[in-house]
Scaffold this motif. Sequence first.
Motif, PDB file in Angstrom:
ATOM      1  N   TRP A   1      19.261 -59.024  32.278  1.00 25.89           N
ATOM      2  CA  TRP A   1      19.570 -60.060  32.795  1.00 25.89           C
ATOM      3  C   TRP A   1      18.701 -60.789  33.017  1.00 25.89           C
ATOM      4  O   TRP A   1      18.475 -62.110  32.967  1.00 25.89           O
ATOM      5  CB  TRP A   1      20.702 -59.886  34.065  1.00 25.89           C
ATOM      6  N   GLU A   2      17.547 -60.219  33.744  1.00 21.13           N
ATOM      7  CA  GLU A   2      16.449 -60.916  33.997  1.00 21.13           C
ATOM      8  C   GLU A   2      15.641 -61.512  32.777  1.00 21.13           C
ATOM      9  O   GLU A   2      15.017 -62.312  32.826  1.00 21.13           O
ATOM     10  CB  GLU A   2      15.336 -60.115  34.923  1.00 21.13           C
ATOM     11  N   THR A   3      15.755 -60.544  31.758  1.00 20.85           N
ATOM     12  CA  THR A   3      15.311 -60.951  30.612  1.00 20.85           C
ATOM     13  C   THR A   3      15.808 -62.461  29.996  1.00 20.85           C
ATOM     14  O   THR A   3      15.302 -63.621  29.643  1.00 20.85           O
ATOM     15  CB  THR A   3      15.139 -60.126  29.288  1.00 20.85           C
TER      16      THR A   3
ATOM     17  N   LYS B   1      17.502 -64.634  31.862  1.00 15.69           N
ATOM     18  CA  LYS B   1      16.877 -65.760  32.784  1.00 15.69           C
ATOM     19  C   LYS B   1      15.582 -66.389  32.408  1.00 15.69           C
ATOM     20  O   LYS B   1      15.536 -67.450  32.540  1.00 15.69           O
ATOM     21  CB  LYS B   1      17.272 -65.224  34.359  1.00 15.69           C
ATOM     22  N   ASP B   2      14.643 -65.450  32.158  1.00  8.91           N
ATOM     23  CA  ASP B   2      13.370 -65.657  31.898  1.00  8.91           C
ATOM     24  C   ASP B   2      13.259 -66.607  30.687  1.00  8.91           C
ATOM     25  O   ASP B   2      12.666 -67.463  30.495  1.00  8.91           O
ATOM     26  CB  ASP B   2      12.587 -64.485  31.748  1.00  8.91           C
TER      27      ASP B   2
ATOM     28  N   ARG C   1       9.416 -56.607  30.324  1.00  9.43           N
ATOM     29  CA  ARG C   1      10.147 -56.537  31.374  1.00  9.43           C
ATOM     30  C   ARG C   1      10.802 -55.093  31.545  1.00  9.43           C
ATOM     31  O   ARG C   1      10.572 -54.580  32.755  1.00  9.43           O
ATOM     32  CB  ARG C   1      11.716 -57.570  31.128  1.00  9.43           C
TER      33      ARG C   1
ATOM     34  N   GLU D   1       9.464 -52.869  34.837  1.00 10.16           N
ATOM     35  CA  GLU D   1      10.458 -52.442  35.728  1.00 10.16           C
ATOM     36  C   GLU D   1      10.205 -50.693  35.981  1.00 10.16           C
ATOM     37  O   GLU D   1      10.216 -50.363  37.048  1.00 10.16           O
ATOM     38  CB  GLU D   1      11.660 -52.623  35.320  1.00 10.16           C
TER      39      GLU D   1
END
Length: 215
Positions: free
Chosen positions: A9-11, A13-14, A190, A194
Amino acid sequence: MQAALGVVWETLKDWYNGMVGLAALNMLWIGSGLTVVLLAPATAGLAAVTNSIAHGTGQHFEDFKDGAQAYLWISLRWLMLNAIVVALLAVNTVFYGAIESPIGPVVQVLVATLAVLWLAAQLYVWPFLMEQDDKRLRLALRNAVFLALGTPVYTLTLLAVAALVVILSAVTILPLAVFTASFLSLLGNRAVIERLTTFGKLPTPAQPTIDGDQQ
């Protein structure tokens, strides 16, 4: 699995936030890959940019050039090693698939397992090269394999997402040109950051200060 999905999810968004630059870099990577020789340094350059993004320090195009230059010889060795490993896996798969012996299917399963492990290592190896003070490819590969074996559910979740992205990109063509390589490079960075943070090898990112909490 939850941690891995959080990384995905963060990837996403990035990538969305930096889509214009990352799409351009993706196309540059593909153009470089068509020459074969430039594929290796272009991969290093892309890893350098996505590592910077994963650390929250922004997207800097000069990182692509600097990464390609700094990791030139390492990237060429990485590409050569991959070519050798893929060739060995393919030869063993074909050979043991052709022989009429009970050992054939067993060896094929073993080869398939090694292939999955090698793919997992490739997701992690460039991020480890970016994070290590010691820039030896052997060390990065060892760390990548240890991370894959030490966090199997995490790794298999990421590999499943990566496989889905590659399949959809191959079917629809356009994402292959503008999305896939940069997304996978960012996903690997990422994930490694993490995991290193979770294991206490990297400092936890500072949380933004809320005005009401200021003294």
